[in-house]
Design a protein around this motif. Structure first.
Motif, PDB file in Angstrom:
ATOM      1  N   ALA A  10       1.237   9.200  -6.042  1.00 25.65           N
ATOM      2  CA  ALA A  10       1.699  10.554  -5.708  1.00 25.65           C
ATOM      3  C   ALA A  10       2.736  11.048  -6.719  1.00 25.65           C
ATOM      4  CB  ALA A  10       2.280  10.581  -4.294  1.00 25.65           C
ATOM      5  N   GLU A  11       3.593  10.143  -7.181  1.00 26.20           N
ATOM      6  CA  GLU A  11       4.666  10.533  -8.108  1.00 26.20           C
ATOM      7  C   GLU A  11       4.272  10.296  -9.569  1.00 26.20           C
ATOM      8  OE1 GLU A  11       8.018   8.290  -6.710  1.00 26.20           O
ATOM      9  OE2 GLU A  11       8.140   9.436  -4.833  1.00 26.20           O
ATOM     10  N   GLU A  12       3.015   9.861  -9.773  1.00 27.49           N
ATOM     11  CA  GLU A  12       2.498   9.588 -11.127  1.00 27.49           C
ATOM     12  C   GLU A  12       3.431   8.650 -11.896  1.00 27.49           C
ATOM     13  OE1 GLU A  12       1.367  13.133 -13.168  1.00 27.49           O
ATOM     14  OE2 GLU A  12       0.290  13.930 -11.436  1.00 27.49           O
ATOM     15  N   ASP A  57       0.826  -1.207   0.000  1.00 27.53           N
ATOM     16  CA  ASP A  57       0.000   0.000   0.000  1.00 27.53           C
ATOM     17  C   ASP A  57       0.860   1.256   0.000  1.00 27.53           C
ATOM     18  OD1 ASP A  57       0.626  -1.110   2.449  1.00 27.53           O
ATOM     19  OD2 ASP A  57      -1.224  -0.519   3.435  1.00 27.53           O
ATOM     20  N   VAL A  58       2.034   1.191   0.648  1.00 25.24           N
ATOM     21  CA  VAL A  58       2.940   2.347   0.654  1.00 25.24           C
ATOM     22  C   VAL A  58       3.507   2.581  -0.754  1.00 25.24           C
ATOM     23  CG1 VAL A  58       5.130   3.224   1.555  1.00 25.24           C
ATOM     24  CG2 VAL A  58       3.530   2.039   3.072  1.00 25.24           C
ATOM     25  N   LYS A  80      -2.138  11.976   2.068  1.00 20.22           N
ATOM     26  CA  LYS A  80      -1.230  12.963   1.470  1.00 20.22           C
ATOM     27  C   LYS A  80       0.223  12.653   1.811  1.00 20.22           C
ATOM     28  CE  LYS A  80      -4.653  15.121  -0.275  1.00 20.22           C
ATOM     29  NZ  LYS A  80      -5.043  14.560  -1.550  1.00 20.22           N
ATOM     30  N   GLU A  81       0.429  12.177   3.024  1.00 21.34           N
ATOM     31  CA  GLU A  81       1.784  11.806   3.424  1.00 21.34           C
ATOM     32  C   GLU A  81       1.954  10.316   3.203  1.00 21.34           C
ATOM     33  OE1 GLU A  81       2.884  13.028   7.309  1.00 21.34           O
ATOM     34  OE2 GLU A  81       2.048  15.023   7.050  1.00 21.34           O
ATOM     35  N   ILE A 133      -5.283   9.331 -11.543  1.00 24.24           N
ATOM     36  CA  ILE A 133      -6.255  10.429 -11.479  1.00 24.24           C
ATOM     37  C   ILE A 133      -7.326  10.154 -10.422  1.00 24.24           C
ATOM     38  CG2 ILE A 133      -8.095  11.606 -12.753  1.00 24.24           C
ATOM     39  CD1 ILE A 133      -6.282  11.179 -15.279  1.00 24.24           C
ATOM     40  N   GLU A 134      -7.889   8.927 -10.441  1.00 19.61           N
ATOM     41  CA  GLU A 134      -9.024   8.642  -9.560  1.00 19.61           C
ATOM     42  C   GLU A 134      -8.620   8.308  -8.124  1.00 19.61           C
ATOM     43  OE1 GLU A 134     -12.091   6.128 -11.179  1.00 19.61           O
ATOM     44  OE2 GLU A 134     -11.553   6.670 -13.231  1.00 19.61           O
ATOM     45  N   MET A 135      -7.389   7.849  -7.932  1.00 23.32           N
ATOM     46  CA  MET A 135      -6.967   7.476  -6.577  1.00 23.32           C
ATOM     47  C   MET A 135      -6.247   8.614  -5.855  1.00 23.32           C
ATOM     48  SD  MET A 135      -8.003   4.377  -6.009  1.00 23.32           S
ATOM     49  CE  MET A 135      -7.046   3.919  -4.573  1.00 23.32           C
TER      50      MET A 135
END
Length: 199
Positions: free
Chosen positions: A103-105, A95-96, A134-135, A126-128
């Protein structure tokens, strides 16, 4: 809805599990990230579950952490992602790692998961994006325990599990070929194969 099971682990053959709960055996499928944290067969386990009801089957999916189940459920809401692909995502990425990819696309990394093409990877990002923390959380320590006797052929079991996760048979065989598998359990071989395919 069955949300949680607590019982005795009777069988684990990735991606399938059999858990005895009060004399009733529940068959589940679980991502490899859950398999890594399972105790040996015969011990008590608690799994968070998600039930998928189809016309032809009731399918139960199990996760050692509630956060994994939450991510699985969020993935199912993404257009074009079903339980099989969501399971593959959670098998190929923790999950991490998934949170970091979104986050980094990191589309390239996401497309290494079987069943994920470029368009699906872009949709995932886009959807997730707004559903994930956020962190980026720190990885949780593995609680994997030493298992009992290794299966007769952990390499074959690992190849079979990779095929079940959506990899083609030749991809699965190639992933474990040349790997030093002596003394490794099927879960360890699968973990190393998935790491190798991710690079």
């Amino acid at each position: 809805m069955i949300g949680r099971l607590h019982g005795v682990l009777l069988r684990k053959e990735p991606p399938a599990l059999l858990v005895d709960v009060g004399g009733v055996g529940y068959e589940l499928e679980a991502p490899m990230t859950t398999f890594y944290d399972l105790p040996p067969v015969g011990e008590q386990i608690t799994l968070y579950t998600h039930l998928v009801v189809r016309e032809d089957a009731h399918l139960l999916y199990g996760f050692v952490r509630e956060s994994q189940r939450r991510l699985f459920r969020d993935l199912l809401k993404v257009n074009g992602v079903g339980p099989r692909v969501a399971l593959a995502v959670l098998s190929g990425l923790s999950d991490v790692e998934f949170t970091r990819c979104v986050a980094e696309e990191d589309i390239t990394r996401l497309t290494k998961v079987p069943g994920i093409g470029r368009k699906t990877a872009e949709r995932l990002v886009i959807e997730m994006r707004d559903k994930l923390p956020k962190e980026i959380p720190l990885p949780s320590p593995s609680t994997a325990a030493e298992g009992p006797a290794a299966p007769a052929d952990p390499v074959s079991e690992a190849v079979g599990a990779l095929v079940s996760l959506g990899y083609k048979p030749n991809e699965a065989s190639r992933a474990v070929r040349g790997m030093a598998t002596k003394g490794l359990s099927a879960e360890e071989i699968i973990r190393q194969a998935l790491k190798g395919m991710a690079v």
